[in-house]
Design a protein around this motif. Structure first.
Motif, PDB file in Angstrom:
ATOM      1  N   MET A 105       3.442  12.011 -14.058  1.00  0.00           N
ATOM      2  CA  MET A 105       2.410  11.116 -14.565  1.00  0.00           C
ATOM      3  C   MET A 105       2.167   9.995 -13.561  1.00  0.00           C
ATOM      4  N   VAL A 106       1.013   9.343 -13.729  1.00  0.00           N
ATOM      5  CA  VAL A 106       0.673   8.176 -12.928  1.00  0.00           C
ATOM      6  C   VAL A 106       0.715   6.960 -13.839  1.00  0.00           C
ATOM      7  N   TYR A 107       1.303   5.858 -13.340  1.00  0.00           N
ATOM      8  CA  TYR A 107       1.504   4.650 -14.153  1.00  0.00           C
ATOM      9  C   TYR A 107       0.553   3.568 -13.659  1.00  0.00           C
ATOM     10  N   LEU A 108      -0.277   3.121 -14.591  1.00  0.00           N
ATOM     11  CA  LEU A 108      -1.317   2.137 -14.253  1.00  0.00           C
ATOM     12  C   LEU A 108      -1.025   0.836 -14.973  1.00  0.00           C
ATOM     13  N   PHE A 109      -0.844  -0.254 -14.193  1.00  0.00           N
ATOM     14  CA  PHE A 109      -0.604  -1.581 -14.748  1.00  0.00           C
ATOM     15  C   PHE A 109      -1.921  -2.371 -14.740  1.00  0.00           C
ATOM     16  N   LYS A 159      -9.622  11.197 -23.416  1.00  0.00           N
ATOM     17  CA  LYS A 159      -8.541  11.706 -24.262  1.00  0.00           C
ATOM     18  C   LYS A 159      -7.679  12.757 -23.568  1.00  0.00           C
ATOM     19  N   ASP A 160      -8.222  13.469 -22.593  1.00  0.00           N
ATOM     20  CA  ASP A 160      -7.431  14.467 -21.863  1.00  0.00           C
ATOM     21  C   ASP A 160      -6.794  13.890 -20.609  1.00  0.00           C
ATOM     22  N   LYS A 161      -7.057  12.632 -20.327  1.00  0.00           N
ATOM     23  CA  LYS A 161      -6.576  12.024 -19.079  1.00  0.00           C
ATOM     24  C   LYS A 161      -5.546  10.928 -19.304  1.00  0.00           C
ATOM     25  N   SER A 179      -5.314  13.115  -8.611  1.00  0.00           N
ATOM     26  CA  SER A 179      -3.921  13.560  -8.713  1.00  0.00           C
ATOM     27  C   SER A 179      -3.709  14.694  -9.712  1.00  0.00           C
ATOM     28  N   LYS A 180      -4.686  14.907 -10.597  1.00  0.00           N
ATOM     29  CA  LYS A 180      -4.558  15.888 -11.682  1.00  0.00           C
ATOM     30  C   LYS A 180      -3.376  15.563 -12.590  1.00  0.00           C
ATOM     31  N   LYS A 181      -3.029  14.292 -12.666  1.00  0.00           N
ATOM     32  CA  LYS A 181      -1.940  13.839 -13.526  1.00  0.00           C
ATOM     33  C   LYS A 181      -2.490  12.909 -14.603  1.00  0.00           C
ATOM     34  N   ARG A 182      -1.898  12.993 -15.772  1.00  0.00           N
ATOM     35  CA  ARG A 182      -2.300  12.082 -16.846  1.00  0.00           C
ATOM     36  C   ARG A 182      -1.761  10.685 -16.559  1.00  0.00           C
ATOM     37  N   VAL A 183      -2.362   9.717 -17.203  1.00  0.00           N
ATOM     38  CA  VAL A 183      -2.076   8.313 -16.908  1.00  0.00           C
ATOM     39  C   VAL A 183      -1.411   7.656 -18.105  1.00  0.00           C
ATOM     40  N   LEU A 184      -0.343   6.903 -17.826  1.00  0.00           N
ATOM     41  CA  LEU A 184       0.275   6.011 -18.814  1.00  0.00           C
ATOM     42  C   LEU A 184      -0.098   4.586 -18.441  1.00  0.00           C
ATOM     43  N   GLU A 208     -10.362   7.757 -14.491  1.00  0.00           N
ATOM     44  CA  GLU A 208     -11.001   9.001 -14.063  1.00  0.00           C
ATOM     45  C   GLU A 208     -10.764   9.264 -12.581  1.00  0.00           C
ATOM     46  N   GLU A 209     -10.810   8.212 -11.767  1.00  0.00           N
ATOM     47  CA  GLU A 209     -10.558   8.376 -10.339  1.00  0.00           C
ATOM     48  C   GLU A 209      -9.128   8.834 -10.087  1.00  0.00           C
ATOM     49  N   ILE A 210      -8.173   8.226 -10.797  1.00  0.00           N
ATOM     50  CA  ILE A 210      -6.772   8.618 -10.636  1.00  0.00           C
ATOM     51  C   ILE A 210      -6.565  10.061 -11.081  1.00  0.00           C
ATOM     52  N   TYR A 211      -7.152  10.428 -12.198  1.00  0.00           N
ATOM     53  CA  TYR A 211      -6.933  11.768 -12.733  1.00  0.00           C
ATOM     54  C   TYR A 211      -7.531  12.842 -11.825  1.00  0.00           C
ATOM     55  N   TRP A 212      -8.758  12.619 -11.361  1.00  0.00           N
ATOM     56  CA  TRP A 212      -9.380  13.622 -10.507  1.00  0.00           C
ATOM     57  C   TRP A 212      -8.723  13.679  -9.128  1.00  0.00           C
TER      58      TRP A 212
END
Length: 501
Positions: free
Chosen positions: A204-208, A292-294, A264-269, A258-262
């Motif tokens: 996963m990718v962690y966004l603060f 909802k899918d990201k 890395s193809k990883k969901r974001v916390l 959306e930029e992070i997901y496209w």
């Protein structure tokens, strides 16, 4: 009795009552001898009232261009209240009556008195209209004065009452889902982290998401990001204009996700601190169909999800602070000095939060964790300094390896938070971290973490120079919150799969 009926019917009543008996001959002249003095007293009172109301003319007459609601409040203060009937003896007693008093007292018979009375009325008709106009104008000024003073009383009441009726409104809403206490599990996870047991996956990718005024704090979330990077986790700090409105930042956060997901193809916390949590929640509320899918979950740390009493008390209309242009002062600080948007602070008031949450709810299937603390107010806290930035100095020593000398920039944030927390405790009886009350930070339907440790609002992002090494630091607390959020997400997905089966 006949005189009373004639007054009600609009007929002119003689200024001197006709003598019905010898007992009134001495009383009536003595009574009307003092009427001119009463007239003069009324005139002085009218002048005094006009002077007093003139003192408030700047606040009651001039319309304000900055907020139409504020001008409406001022206009309401000038609405004349129903006044008692004007004293007829004062209106009907013209100044020329003084010269005719001796003529009136010469005859006691009805035949002699009536002509004199008509003569007095005709002689003073011109003066009567002028005097009546002056007295009516004075009465209007007096009514304006009364309404202004009543407006001051209402403003004082609003100022004293403040946010007492708004704090914790989310808990009183019947349609809001209940919260779940996750403090015990959080404490267990935090203890494992301090012993080297880390469970956050790198899948996963962690966004603060930083809070208000974060653009002016270079170290905001920096230590937490550094700690996560050392563990091999991908994390980002959202570069948003934190002093912008909630809806504007919600759009920027949506684009970030959306930029992070496209990429890395990883969901974001997500983990948002203070207003950053409100901005992140708004992004997921408004754009959930796109996200909802990201997105895997949201953690809100010390966020005024229900609103902030500090913001509400500063910006509430109809307070005594309006007379000293408190709102204008805040506009200068936020818009001119900080180069922000006044909407950012307005969006944290209870009024705006109620309006927003009526339109946009967090989706029920989204895993959410709420974290709030209570600031310490002991004398030792008043001496606490927070490290908020570095000051780089030119080379001062040959053995510095070409690196500039860095000096920590510290501010007494702990003391400021302690003072605000004590103010909220005394005024409203509510516990807070200095800016956000505990009950307003609990998101309905979330898992709530209520640590016993005393932590102020700035501790999460700015380390203190007196941090206890035996206690967890901010990076470890953020890791524990995200780990708990991940567990809550796994449990929710399991519950949803069971329902589908």
């Amino acid at each position: 009795m006949r005189e009373a009926e004639s007054c009600r019917n609009g007929e002119s009543t003689p200024l001197v009552a006709q003598s019905d008996g010898p007992g009134n001959d001495g009383l009536i002249p003595q009574l009307f001898t003092s009427l001119p003095a009463l007239n003069e007293a009324a005139s002085y009172l009218a002048q005094t009232t006009t002077y007093l109301t003139g003192c408030f003319s700047n606040y009651s007459v001039e319309p304000t261009a900055r907020d139409p609601r504020d001008s409406t409040v001022h206009e309401q203060e000038l609405v004349a209240f129903p006044s008692a009937q004007t004293d007829e003896s004062v209106i009907r007693d013209p100044p020329s009556l003084t010269g005719s008093r001796s003529t009136l007292s010469e005859s006691s018979s009805p035949a002699a008195t009536a002509p004199v009375n008509h003569e007095v009325t005709r002689a003073s008709a011109g003066d009567l209209s002028e005097t009546s106009g002056a007295i009516v104008q004075s009465n209007q000024s007096g009514q304006n004065g009364i309404s202004i003073f009543q407006g001051l009383i209402e403003r004082a009441r609003r100022t004293v009452r403040g946010s007492a009726d708004d704090i914790g409104w989310l808990k009183r809403e019947p349609d809001m889902p209940s919260v779940e206490d996750g403090t015990e599990r959080f404490t267990e996870i935090l203890d494992d982290i301090r012993h080297g047991l880390h469970k956050l996956p790198n899948s996963m990718v962690y966004l603060f998401v930083p809070g208000l005024f974060s653009n002016h704090g270079p170290l905001y979330f920096v230590s937490t990001k550094t700690s996560f990077s050392k563990m091999g986790l991908t994390c980002h700090i959202a570069k948003i204009h934190s002093e912008a409105s909630v809806e504007k930042n919600a759009r920027e956060i949506k684009d970030y996700i959306e930029e992070i997901y496209w990429g890395s193809k990883k969901r974001v916390l997500l983990l948002g601190h203070s207003k950053g949590g409100v901005d992140a929640a708004a992004a997921l509320s408004i754009y959930w169909s796109d996200l909802k899918d990201k997105v895997a979950g949201l953690a809100l740390a010390q966020s005024p999800y229900g609103g902030s009493p500090i913001a509400s008390d500063i910006l509430r209309q109809g307070q005594l602070g309006d007379y000293v242009n408190l709102r204008k002062l805040m506009e200068i600080i936020i818009c001119k000095v900080i180069k922000g948007d006044m909407q950012a602070l307005e969006d944290l008031t209870y009024e705006r939060r109620k309006e927003f949450l009526k339109k946009h709810h967090l989706p029920r299937e989204l895993p959410v964790v709420s974290f709030h603390t209570e600031a310490g107010i002991s004398p030792a806290v008043l001496a606490t300094l927070s490290h908020v930035a570095h000051a780089e100095l030119p080379l001062t020593a040959p053995l510095s390896d070409g690196q500039p000398t860095r000096l920590p920039v510290v501010m007494p944030l702990g003391a400021a938070m302690a003072a605000c927390a004590q103010l909220l405790q005394v005024r409203y009886g509510e516990k807070s971290d200095g800016l956000v009350t505990c009950c307003d930070a609990e998101v309905p339907g979330s898992v709530v973490v209520r640590p016993k440790r005393k932590l102020d609002h700035a501790w999460m992002v700015y380390s203190s120079l007196k941090d206890d090494p035996s206690e967890a630091d901010a990076a470890q607390v953020c890791e524990a919150l995200l780990t708990l959020l991940m567990e809550v997400g796994q449990r929710k997905r399991h519950e949803l799969s069971m329902k589908d089966e």
